[in-house]
Design a protein around this motif. Sequence first.
Motif, mmCIF file in Angstrom:
data_model
loop_
_atom_site.group_PDB
_atom_site.id
_atom_site.type_symbol
_atom_site.label_atom_id
_atom_site.label_comp_id
_atom_site.label_asym_id
_atom_site.label_seq_id
_atom_site.Cartn_x
_atom_site.Cartn_y
_atom_site.Cartn_z
ATOM 1 N N TRP A 63 15.157 68.871 73.078
ATOM 2 C CA TRP A 63 14.609 67.866 72.190
ATOM 3 C C TRP A 63 15.158 68.089 70.780
ATOM 4 O O TRP A 63 15.467 69.209 70.392
ATOM 5 C CB TRP A 63 13.077 67.939 72.150
ATOM 6 C CG TRP A 63 12.440 67.750 73.495
ATOM 7 C CD1 TRP A 63 12.344 68.680 74.498
ATOM 8 C CD2 TRP A 63 11.829 66.563 73.994
ATOM 9 N NE1 TRP A 63 11.706 68.145 75.588
ATOM 10 C CE2 TRP A 63 11.364 66.849 75.312
ATOM 11 C CE3 TRP A 63 11.595 65.298 73.463
ATOM 12 C CZ2 TRP A 63 10.709 65.912 76.096
ATOM 13 C CZ3 TRP A 63 10.920 64.361 74.245
ATOM 14 C CH2 TRP A 63 10.491 64.666 75.541
ATOM 15 N N THR A 64 15.240 67.013 70.012
ATOM 16 C CA THR A 64 15.694 67.123 68.622
ATOM 17 C C THR A 64 14.539 66.970 67.637
ATOM 18 O O THR A 64 14.698 67.260 66.453
ATOM 19 C CB THR A 64 16.748 66.045 68.304
ATOM 20 O OG1 THR A 64 16.163 64.739 68.455
ATOM 21 C CG2 THR A 64 17.940 66.160 69.247
ATOM 22 N N ALA A 112 20.423 56.691 64.085
ATOM 23 C CA ALA A 112 19.826 57.970 64.486
ATOM 24 C C ALA A 112 18.346 57.817 64.818
ATOM 25 O O ALA A 112 17.827 58.494 65.719
ATOM 26 C CB ALA A 112 20.024 59.005 63.382
ATOM 27 N N GLU A 164 16.938 55.532 66.420
ATOM 28 C CA GLU A 164 16.725 55.022 67.775
ATOM 29 C C GLU A 164 16.620 56.158 68.787
ATOM 30 O O GLU A 164 15.871 56.064 69.760
ATOM 31 C CB GLU A 164 17.853 54.062 68.151
ATOM 32 C CG GLU A 164 17.861 52.786 67.330
ATOM 33 C CD GLU A 164 16.568 52.007 67.455
ATOM 34 O OE1 GLU A 164 16.233 51.580 68.581
ATOM 35 O OE2 GLU A 164 15.880 51.838 66.432
ATOM 36 N N ARG A 165 17.347 57.254 68.558
ATOM 37 C CA ARG A 165 17.214 58.427 69.430
ATOM 38 C C ARG A 165 15.855 59.080 69.245
ATOM 39 O O ARG A 165 15.232 59.547 70.208
ATOM 40 C CB ARG A 165 18.327 59.424 69.109
ATOM 41 C CG ARG A 165 19.709 58.974 69.530
ATOM 42 C CD ARG A 165 19.872 59.062 71.032
ATOM 43 N NE ARG A 165 21.191 58.619 71.459
ATOM 44 C CZ ARG A 165 21.562 58.501 72.720
ATOM 45 N NH1 ARG A 165 20.709 58.796 73.681
ATOM 46 N NH2 ARG A 165 22.771 58.076 73.036
ATOM 47 N N TYR A 176 19.445 57.957 78.113
ATOM 48 C CA TYR A 176 19.279 56.856 77.168
ATOM 49 C C TYR A 176 20.647 56.368 76.701
ATOM 50 O O TYR A 176 21.286 56.980 75.837
ATOM 51 C CB TYR A 176 18.455 57.290 75.964
ATOM 52 C CG TYR A 176 17.995 56.121 75.127
ATOM 53 C CD1 TYR A 176 17.081 55.212 75.639
ATOM 54 C CD2 TYR A 176 18.478 55.907 73.847
ATOM 55 C CE1 TYR A 176 16.647 54.126 74.901
ATOM 56 C CE2 TYR A 176 18.051 54.835 73.094
ATOM 57 C CZ TYR A 176 17.130 53.949 73.624
ATOM 58 O OH TYR A 176 16.707 52.869 72.890
ATOM 59 N N ALA A 177 21.091 55.266 77.290
ATOM 60 C CA ALA A 177 22.385 54.686 76.924
ATOM 61 C C ALA A 177 22.354 53.186 77.122
ATOM 62 O O ALA A 177 23.129 52.631 77.917
ATOM 63 C CB ALA A 177 23.505 55.319 77.752
ATOM 64 N N LEU A 226 24.677 53.267 67.267
ATOM 65 C CA LEU A 226 23.255 53.481 67.454
ATOM 66 C C LEU A 226 22.683 54.254 66.268
ATOM 67 O O LEU A 226 23.095 55.379 65.990
ATOM 68 C CB LEU A 226 23.011 54.261 68.744
ATOM 69 C CG LEU A 226 21.569 54.352 69.224
ATOM 70 C CD1 LEU A 226 21.109 52.998 69.747
ATOM 71 C CD2 LEU A 226 21.430 55.415 70.311
ATOM 72 N N TRP A 285 13.334 57.144 71.109
ATOM 73 C CA TRP A 285 13.387 57.387 72.548
ATOM 74 C C TRP A 285 12.680 58.691 72.916
ATOM 75 O O TRP A 285 11.960 58.765 73.917
ATOM 76 C CB TRP A 285 14.837 57.417 73.028
ATOM 77 C CG TRP A 285 15.008 57.829 74.453
ATOM 78 C CD1 TRP A 285 15.696 58.912 74.925
ATOM 79 C CD2 TRP A 285 14.464 57.188 75.622
ATOM 80 N NE1 TRP A 285 15.623 58.980 76.296
ATOM 81 C CE2 TRP A 285 14.877 57.932 76.752
ATOM 82 C CE3 TRP A 285 13.671 56.059 75.811
ATOM 83 C CZ2 TRP A 285 14.520 57.587 78.045
ATOM 84 C CZ3 TRP A 285 13.309 55.710 77.112
ATOM 85 C CH2 TRP A 285 13.726 56.466 78.210
ATOM 86 N N GLU A 286 12.851 59.736 72.106
ATOM 87 C CA GLU A 286 12.160 60.990 72.400
ATOM 88 C C GLU A 286 10.645 60.815 72.271
ATOM 89 O O GLU A 286 9.869 61.352 73.076
ATOM 90 C CB GLU A 286 12.678 62.104 71.499
ATOM 91 C CG GLU A 286 14.125 62.480 71.797
ATOM 92 C CD GLU A 286 14.545 63.809 71.215
ATOM 93 O OE1 GLU A 286 13.665 64.573 70.767
ATOM 94 O OE2 GLU A 286 15.750 64.106 71.205
#
Length: 344
Positions: free
Chosen positions: A304-305, A266, A268-269, A13-14, A264, A272-273
Amino acid sequence: MNRSGVPEPKIAYAPERYVCRRAQGPLELDGRIDKPFWAAAEWTEDFVDIEGDLKPMPAKRTRAKMLWDDEFFYFAAELVEDQIWATLTERDAVIFYDNDFEIFIDPDGDSHQYYEFEINALNTVWDLLLVKPYRDGGPPVNGWDINGLRTAVHIDGKLNDPSAVNRKWSVEVAMPWTSLRECATGGRPPSAGEFWRVNFSRVEWQAEARGSEYRKAINPETGKPFPEDNWVWSPMGIVNMHYPELWGYVVFADGDGKPSSFVLPADERIKWELRRLYYRERNYFEAHGEFTQDAKLLMDGDSWTIEPAIETTRSLFQINAPSADGQSVICIREDGKLWKEQAE
């Protein structure tokens, strides 16, 4: 409800990022980009193959610029080309049957209610609204038009003439906020500091000169034209532009050029997950005939976060995870719709 599987893009994811500056003065459209109006706008990175690093860099350069003011979202594109041709002249024809340039816009980043625009070297356009991606059941609204749309094309060479020395063609597009705000947060144009999700695509067919015209090159093994190339600004990791979550981030700057960069957020990450879990939950259903509430079955083998919670019925699911600040919950459901709620 569409219960079919959803291919998971093979990409980190970039998404690309772009600071869209305020326009200084009105635009006189002629398709040329070498004029003062565009001087303040940076070029995007050169386009890459739609699958990203999985494929070689395109043989022909493509890049774009963006600006904005109180009335319009402005786009410019430069397409290096030694074969400049187009055949379609009717608005809302399937323009990608010709070589074309395409713009995709998701104002609120939820992957639903977004716009697609295509233009060929004849300045013929196709504009449509997608209620949701095709993977989620669509449908496209072909009857939707960008009222007040302005476009122009400039040919550096000669159109539909194989004997000409061709260098490139370029495009200018001005889309009024009065149309684009329809799918935006609050039904309004963006404010300085906010971002929209945007991507660009160039469709390029293999062609050959046949007398005084160009024709698509035919694959002798199939008797049909060779598949087209798809070159994009922000790579997708899959041959499908209709994954809005992978489009680039365009942040709108004020008259002083602030913000001058984009960091970006946080959340948005986290989104994505959740999106990856949505792919896998849909694919789990295709394999097993039901959804699972066991997140571990979907998260196996990766880092995963988030710590998601999953609710399911026989035909629906919702996956939730806390936002970065813990004040909200970010949610995604079986048709890919993503949103944020206040935490209880």
